[in-house]
Design a protein around this motif. Structure first.
Motif, short mmCIF file in Angstrom:
data_model
loop_
_atom_site.label_atom_id
_atom_site.label_comp_id
_atom_site.label_asym_id
_atom_site.label_seq_id
_atom_site.Cartn_x
_atom_site.Cartn_y
_atom_site.Cartn_z
N PRO A 181 0.96 -1.29 -0.16
CA PRO A 181 0.39 0.06 0.00
C PRO A 181 0.59 1.21 -0.02
N TYR A 182 0.47 2.14 -0.28
CA TYR A 182 0.98 3.55 -0.61
C TYR A 182 0.45 3.42 0.86
N ARG A 183 1.34 5.07 1.68
CA ARG A 183 1.10 4.93 2.97
C ARG A 183 1.49 6.16 3.23
N GLU A 184 0.56 6.80 2.49
CA GLU A 184 1.09 9.24 2.60
C GLU A 184 -0.49 9.47 2.63
N LYS A 185 -0.88 10.31 3.09
CA LYS A 185 -2.06 11.28 3.46
C LYS A 185 -1.86 12.18 2.27
N ILE A 186 -3.47 12.85 1.90
CA ILE A 186 -3.64 13.80 1.22
C ILE A 186 -3.79 14.62 1.07
N LEU A 187 -3.55 15.70 1.10
CA LEU A 187 -4.65 17.30 0.92
C LEU A 187 -4.37 17.67 -0.26
N ILE A 188 -6.00 18.04 -0.60
CA ILE A 188 -6.41 19.20 -2.27
C ILE A 188 -6.95 20.53 -1.29
N HIS A 189 -6.35 21.28 -2.26
CA HIS A 189 -6.60 22.65 -1.58
C HIS A 189 -6.94 23.67 -2.69
N THR A 190 -6.94 22.92 -3.82
CA THR A 190 -6.95 23.93 -5.39
C THR A 190 -8.55 23.82 -5.65
N ARG A 191 -8.35 24.50 -6.83
CA ARG A 191 -9.29 24.46 -7.89
C ARG A 191 -8.70 23.55 -9.29
N GLY A 192 -9.98 23.45 -9.82
CA GLY A 192 -9.56 22.65 -11.62
C GLY A 192 -11.11 24.00 -11.67
N THR A 193 -11.57 23.48 -12.91
CA THR A 193 -12.74 23.86 -13.73
C THR A 193 -14.10 23.10 -13.72
N VAL A 194 -14.67 23.29 -14.48
CA VAL A 194 -16.16 22.28 -15.04
C VAL A 194 -15.30 21.39 -15.97
N ASP A 195 -14.85 21.70 -17.28
CA ASP A 195 -14.87 21.21 -17.86
C ASP A 195 -13.50 20.89 -17.90
N GLY B 249 -6.72 -6.24 -11.72
CA GLY B 249 -8.15 -5.21 -11.85
C GLY B 249 -7.82 -5.08 -9.86
N GLU B 250 -7.33 -4.90 -8.77
CA GLU B 250 -6.88 -4.48 -8.16
C GLU B 250 -6.97 -2.68 -8.32
N ARG B 251 -7.80 -1.51 -7.48
CA ARG B 251 -7.12 -0.81 -7.34
C ARG B 251 -5.98 -0.75 -6.62
N PRO B 252 -5.14 0.61 -6.66
CA PRO B 252 -4.33 0.75 -5.76
C PRO B 252 -4.81 1.34 -3.94
N VAL B 253 -3.91 0.85 -3.18
CA VAL B 253 -3.90 0.83 -1.93
C VAL B 253 -3.34 2.12 -0.81
N ILE B 254 -4.56 3.17 -0.18
CA ILE B 254 -3.84 3.82 0.34
C ILE B 254 -4.44 3.55 1.52
N ASP B 255 -3.59 3.04 2.91
CA ASP B 255 -3.19 3.00 3.81
C ASP B 255 -3.03 4.32 5.10
N GLY B 256 -4.33 4.59 5.66
CA GLY B 256 -3.81 4.98 6.83
C GLY B 256 -2.87 4.40 8.09
N SER B 257 -2.85 3.67 8.40
CA SER B 257 -2.47 2.97 9.09
C SER B 257 -0.50 3.27 9.35
N ASP B 258 0.02 3.95 9.57
CA ASP B 258 1.86 4.87 9.72
C ASP B 258 1.71 5.59 8.80
N ALA B 259 0.82 6.29 8.17
CA ALA B 259 0.88 6.62 7.19
C ALA B 259 1.47 8.11 7.55
N ALA B 260 1.79 9.22 6.81
CA ALA B 260 2.94 10.23 6.61
C ALA B 260 1.94 11.62 6.16
N THR B 261 1.66 12.48 7.12
CA THR B 261 1.37 13.44 6.30
C THR B 261 2.48 14.17 5.73
N ILE B 262 1.56 14.44 4.21
CA ILE B 262 3.39 15.20 3.25
C ILE B 262 3.57 16.02 3.85
#
Length: 577
Positions: A108-122, A135-148
């Motif tokens: 798993p990825y063990r990194e937390k994500i913050l999104i604070h910017t903007r796209g547009t409608v299209d 068919g496995e989705r990539p896993v982001i695991d909160g246990s022992d994850a790090a804030t970037i």
């Protein structure tokens, strides 16, 4: 194969663009002769091909698109990709059209994500999972994850926000909010208070009560699509406050997700999904059981313009739906709350005709809730509660929905032994004032549903089925119902207190003597009582919220051109009688 083919194919794999075979031959095969082309033109093609190749190579190495500003940039993360970790993505610089492609890997990825910017409608900002070989989705695991670490400034002065989510959509600036964001194809897990993470200062910290797989603090136009979210306090949580426009959440789509085993043991405050926004659509999702011992609900909603359609709800939550009053952003929902806050000086934005028109428009949308095309399976031994759908309010009657719940073309199979729950109540509506005997203002309009009640254990007595609990007006159109609800004993058991709901239209009910659906798949059986028995929807509903699709197991859609059968699924044409 030439070098140009290799680079273009690799770039196409990263970006999802056309493959080499679909590209012009003079680009794919820049080192080969083009028959029939004059030498001078061949030289020009070769130069152009080389320039294009250099631009593409530059984009691959930088993890960005070669398509310029229209398509935005692509940041590819994962094995054999330009970026090896989520921390390498320039999150604070994401803009319109940018795509972060997170590739599956065994660990798993063990990194937390913050999104604070903007796209547009299209050109939204897209965070997209790329599936693995099975068919496995990539896993982001909160246990022992790090804030970037590089995002510390983006959290502002309120660092505890880090403990509230695995993916957080939030701008600490009081006058801004993120917008036009898509989160798609990820597997998010383990953001709950028993798990810990490393904050941006390197300290190990536990998640807060109510932490979520995805938390939206305030945003516009967020689409959460095709994710699996499990083992979090709340699977998805949205905040909506009334200070100013930047504190509101608007236009939320939750589609095609698998949401299960969320909630907090021995707590009723965390849920599979908790929503408070203006404009919400939940469709084609699969809601599994909540965490063992959790007392929350599958989907709790305090929104305006709520549409819950074409979903699958399985057993394992205190309620299926909890559709109750707005709290934090009431001044944007209700004229009475707006005027009260204005008089108290609690609103940043002053009075004006535009703001008042906006509040009145939102209030009209708040008074109507649409729930249709859903499949609901309740199994008593797996489910702690016996009141399935709550509508109106749970804390403050002054902010109650006070409108109409339109509940149509749903299929419910309720397998419950009387020893587990003496009675099952479909619609739970609280009185406006129980002490004064004031009934609720809320109305439920139910039609074209299949509701079948039976015991879970063969030979056991099934629970009594009750349309309501204490209050509200329940108007019944054509519905097919099986179970013990007409008998004198059922009526006495359902409504023994001083207040009871007003149930109209019971003469329209079609009684079922045998199961009309498969108990496991909820697929309809060729039973005459449900085939071609649907009544036309009221004109207003037919225009605004017609039944156009049906849920396909699991998390898929199928078209439903003619919803003439009762329930959430049409019978195959050959089974019509």
């Amino acid at each position: 194969m030439c070098l140009g083919e290799n680079v273009v194919n690799r770039h196409a794999e990263v970006m999802g663009l056309m493959t080499c075979s679909a590209a012009p031959p003079t680009i794919c095969r820049a080192g080969e002769s083009a028959r029939g082309v004059p030498p001078r033109l061949r030289f020009g093609f070769a130069v152009a091909s080389s320039l294009i190749l250099l631009l593409i190579l530059r984009g691959v190495l930088a993890g960005e698109s070669a398509n310029g500003t229209r398509e935005g940039r692509v940041f590819a993360v994962g094995p054999r990709q330009p970026l090896k970790s989520l921390s390498a993505v320039p999150w604070s610089g994401l803009g319109p059209g940018d795509v972060v492609r997170i590739h599956w890997r065994p660990e798993p990825y063990r990194e937390k994500i913050l999104i604070h910017t903007r796209g547009t409608v299209d050109r939204p900002i897209r965070i997209v999972g790329v599936r693995g070989p099975r068919g496995e989705r990539p896993v982001i695991d909160g246990s022992d994850a790090a804030t970037i670490a590089g995002q510390a400034q983006a959290y502002g002065s309120y660092e505890p926000m880090q403990a509230l989510a695995l993916i957080l959509i939030y701008d600490h600036d009081y006058h801004r909010k993120p917008a036009h964001i898509v989160i798609e194809g990820l597997h998010l897990r383990n953001a709950r208070r028993e798990f810990s993470f490393v904050d941006c200062n390197g300290r190990r910290t536990r998640y807060a009560d109510g932490a979520a797989g995805i938390r939206i603090q305030a945003a516009d136009d967020v689409r959460i699509i095709d994710n699996e979210i499990e083992n979090c306090g709340n699977g998805i949580f949205t905040m909506c406050q009334g200070y100013n426009e930047s504190s509101l959440t608007r236009d939320l789509l939750i589609e095609g997700n698998s949401i299960h085993h969320n909630g907090q043991r021995d707590s009723y405050l965390e849920h599979g999904v908790y929503l408070q926004a203006i404009g919400v659509t939940c469709q084609f999702n699969r809601f599994g059981p909540n965490a063992v011992g959790a007392q929350g609900v599958s989907l709790k909603d305090r929104s305006a313009a709520t549409v819950i359609r074409y979903n699958w709800f399985d057993s394992g939550a205190m309620r299926v739906l909890d559709l109750v009053e707005v709290e934090d952003c009431a001044p944007w929902f209700l004229e009475s709350a707006y005027r009260h806050y204005l008089e108290a000086g609690n609103l940043e934005e002053g009075p004006g005709p535009y703001r008042l028109r906006e509040v009145r428009a939102v209030e009209a949308r708040y008074r109507k809730t649409h729930v249709y095309g859903n499949l609901i399976r309740h199994i008593g031994s797996r489910t702690p509660g016996s009141n399935l759908i709550h509508y109106g309010y749970d804390n403050d009657p002054a902010y109650a929905r006070g409108g109409t719940l339109y509940f149509y073309h749903n299929t419910l199979v309720l397998l419950n032994d009387r020893r587990d729950s003496w009675r099952l109540r479909l619609f739970d509506v609280y009185p406006q004032d129980e002490a004064a005997g004031t009934p609720a203002k809320e109305k439920v309009y139910a039609l074209n549903n299949i509701i079948y009640v039976a015991s879970e254990t063969p030979g056991a007595e099934p629970s009594y089925f009750c349309w309501g609990r204490q209050s509200g007006t329940i108007v019944l159109g054509v519905n097919a119902v099986g179970g013990e609800w007409r008998t004198r004993a059922a009526l006495l058991e359902c409504y023994s207190g001083p207040m009871k709901p007003e149930v109209r239209g019971q003469k329209n009910i079609i009684s079922l003597s045998r199961p009309p659906v498969d108990f496991r798949t909820l697929a309809p059986r060729p039973v005459a009582a449900i085939a071609n028995r649907a009544e036309p929807l009221p004109a207003e509903i037919a225009r605004s919220h017609p039944v156009l699709y049906q849920y396909q197991r699991h998390q898929k859609r199928a078209s439903r051109p003619r919803a003439t059968d009762l329930g959430a699924l049409s019978l195959p044409s050959k089974q019509h009688r």
